[in-house]
Scaffold this motif. Structure first.
Motif, short mmCIF file in Angstrom:
data_model
loop_
_atom_site.label_atom_id
_atom_site.label_comp_id
_atom_site.label_asym_id
_atom_site.label_seq_id
_atom_site.Cartn_x
_atom_site.Cartn_y
_atom_site.Cartn_z
N GLU A 182 46.86 -24.25 16.61
CA GLU A 182 46.55 -23.33 17.71
C GLU A 182 45.96 -22.00 17.22
O GLU A 182 45.19 -21.35 17.92
CB GLU A 182 47.80 -23.03 18.55
N THR A 183 46.31 -21.58 16.02
CA THR A 183 45.84 -20.27 15.53
C THR A 183 44.72 -20.36 14.49
O THR A 183 44.16 -19.34 14.12
CB THR A 183 47.01 -19.47 14.91
N LEU A 184 44.40 -21.55 14.05
CA LEU A 184 43.41 -21.72 12.98
C LEU A 184 42.08 -21.05 13.29
O LEU A 184 41.54 -20.30 12.47
CB LEU A 184 43.20 -23.21 12.69
N LEU A 185 41.53 -21.28 14.48
CA LEU A 185 40.23 -20.70 14.82
C LEU A 185 40.31 -19.19 14.95
O LEU A 185 39.38 -18.48 14.52
CB LEU A 185 39.69 -21.32 16.10
N GLU A 186 41.41 -18.67 15.51
CA GLU A 186 41.54 -17.22 15.64
C GLU A 186 41.65 -16.55 14.28
O GLU A 186 41.02 -15.51 14.04
CB GLU A 186 42.77 -16.87 16.50
N ALA B 103 40.48 -17.72 11.44
CA ALA B 103 39.16 -17.83 10.82
C ALA B 103 38.20 -16.79 11.38
O ALA B 103 37.42 -16.16 10.64
CB ALA B 103 38.60 -19.23 11.00
N GLU B 104 38.25 -16.55 12.70
CA GLU B 104 37.36 -15.58 13.31
C GLU B 104 37.70 -14.17 12.87
O GLU B 104 36.79 -13.37 12.56
CB GLU B 104 37.41 -15.69 14.84
N MET B 105 38.96 -13.81 12.79
CA MET B 105 39.33 -12.47 12.33
C MET B 105 38.94 -12.26 10.86
O MET B 105 38.47 -11.17 10.49
CB MET B 105 40.81 -12.21 12.57
N THR B 106 39.11 -13.27 10.05
CA THR B 106 38.70 -13.19 8.64
C THR B 106 37.19 -13.00 8.56
O THR B 106 36.70 -12.16 7.79
CB THR B 106 39.14 -14.45 7.89
N ARG B 107 36.46 -13.74 9.37
CA ARG B 107 34.99 -13.61 9.39
C ARG B 107 34.59 -12.20 9.79
O ARG B 107 33.70 -11.59 9.17
CB ARG B 107 34.39 -14.62 10.38
N ILE B 108 35.25 -11.64 10.79
CA ILE B 108 34.90 -10.30 11.27
C ILE B 108 35.16 -9.25 10.19
O ILE B 108 34.31 -8.39 9.93
CB ILE B 108 35.68 -9.98 12.57
N LEU C 216 34.34 -5.86 -1.25
CA LEU C 216 34.85 -7.22 -1.44
C LEU C 216 36.29 -7.24 -0.99
O LEU C 216 37.07 -6.33 -1.32
CB LEU C 216 34.75 -7.61 -2.92
N ARG C 217 36.66 -8.24 -0.24
CA ARG C 217 38.06 -8.34 0.20
C ARG C 217 38.55 -9.77 0.04
O ARG C 217 37.78 -10.71 -0.01
CB ARG C 217 38.22 -7.84 1.63
N GLY C 218 39.86 -9.90 -0.05
CA GLY C 218 40.47 -11.22 -0.17
C GLY C 218 41.92 -11.18 0.25
O GLY C 218 42.45 -10.15 0.68
N ASN C 219 42.57 -12.31 0.11
CA ASN C 219 43.99 -12.47 0.46
C ASN C 219 44.27 -12.05 1.90
O ASN C 219 45.23 -11.35 2.19
CB ASN C 219 44.89 -11.69 -0.51
N HIS C 220 43.41 -12.49 2.81
CA HIS C 220 43.58 -12.18 4.22
C HIS C 220 44.87 -12.82 4.72
O HIS C 220 45.15 -13.98 4.46
CB HIS C 220 42.42 -12.75 5.03
N ASP C 221 45.65 -12.04 5.45
CA ASP C 221 46.91 -12.52 6.01
C ASP C 221 47.02 -11.99 7.44
O ASP C 221 47.09 -10.78 7.65
CB ASP C 221 48.08 -12.03 5.15
N VAL C 222 47.02 -12.89 8.41
CA VAL C 222 47.04 -12.51 9.82
C VAL C 222 48.41 -12.78 10.41
O VAL C 222 48.98 -13.86 10.22
CB VAL C 222 45.96 -13.29 10.61
N ALA D 243 34.62 -10.21 25.05
CA ALA D 243 33.58 -10.56 24.08
C ALA D 243 34.16 -11.18 22.81
O ALA D 243 33.45 -11.34 21.82
CB ALA D 243 32.78 -9.31 23.73
N GLY D 244 35.44 -11.52 22.81
CA GLY D 244 36.08 -12.11 21.64
C GLY D 244 36.95 -11.10 20.91
O GLY D 244 37.24 -10.01 21.42
N TRP D 245 37.38 -11.45 19.70
CA TRP D 245 38.23 -10.57 18.91
C TRP D 245 37.44 -9.35 18.45
O TRP D 245 36.30 -9.47 17.98
CB TRP D 245 38.79 -11.31 17.69
N LYS D 246 38.05 -8.17 18.57
CA LYS D 246 37.45 -6.91 18.12
C LYS D 246 38.50 -6.13 17.34
O LYS D 246 39.70 -6.24 17.60
CB LYS D 246 36.98 -6.05 19.30
#
Length: 191
Positions: A38-42, A44-49, A110-116, A165-168
């Motif tokens: 259920e949260t995979l796409l969200e 991924a989208e926040m990481t992309r942003i 450069l960023r990494g280790n995203h944790d939502v 308009a989606g996640w901001k």
């Protein structure tokens, strides 16, 4: 200072910065939540942003960078520049970035280790590690410090809200844990 001593000093500074970053990160991040179907796409989208903001800033594409934020944003860069956290128009944030990172100054983020972590159905907080540098040829002049590079390491916190308009991003905090190089490059707007 000879080349060997200079290399040792630089390696030591990086090692100290790494250990300071490791200690700060160990205290800064809460345990993460598992990603579910259920949260995979969200996530991924926040990481992309978050990554896309960095890419837009480095490309000096200010309209694209602005598009990822709500109209008003809570910002806290006090660990880097002092002052107080503030709530400002996102347009003011972008104006500040574009004024400092003009054509003369290049940047790399450069960023990494995203944790939502979701705080509600329509809000979340992302923690990540970050590294950035600014380079400006004028900094290499002796009267400007003799070094054209400034670098910083730290952790970011982006708060996100779901909009039509989606996640901001509606909040952004940077906690600097180490920096090195020429403060003239960091502090002087490019021309």
């Amino acid at each position: 200072m000879n080349a060997l001593t200079s290399t040792f000093a630089m390696t030591s500074a990086v090692a100290v910065g790494f250990f300071a970053l490791s200690a700060a990160v160990a205290n800064a991040f809460e345990p993460s939540e598992p990603i579910t179907a259920e949260t995979l796409l969200e996530v991924a989208e926040m990481t992309r942003i978050a990554n896309a903001i960095d890419s837009a800033v480095d490309a000096k594409n200010w309209d694209v960078a602005r598009s990822y934020f709500t109209d008003t944003i809570d910002v806290d860069f006090t660990s880097l520049v002092g002052g107080e956290p503030a709530t400002i128009p996102a347009d003011a944030l972008i104006a500040g970035w574009s004024g400092n990172l003009s054509a003369e100054k290049t940047s790399f983020h450069l960023r990494g280790n995203h944790d939502v972590v979701f705080t509600s159905e329509d809000s979340a907080v992302m923690h990540s590690h970050g590294y950035a540098w600014n380079r400006m040829e004028r900094g290499a002049l002796e009267e400007n410090g003799g070094n054209d590079l400034w670098e910083v390491w730290g952790t970011y916190e982006h708060s996100f809200v779901q909009t039509d308009a989606g996640w901001k991003v509606d909040g952004m905090t940077f906690n600097a844990t180490a920096q090195r190089g020429n403060a003239f490059v960091r502090d002087t707007p490019g021309s």
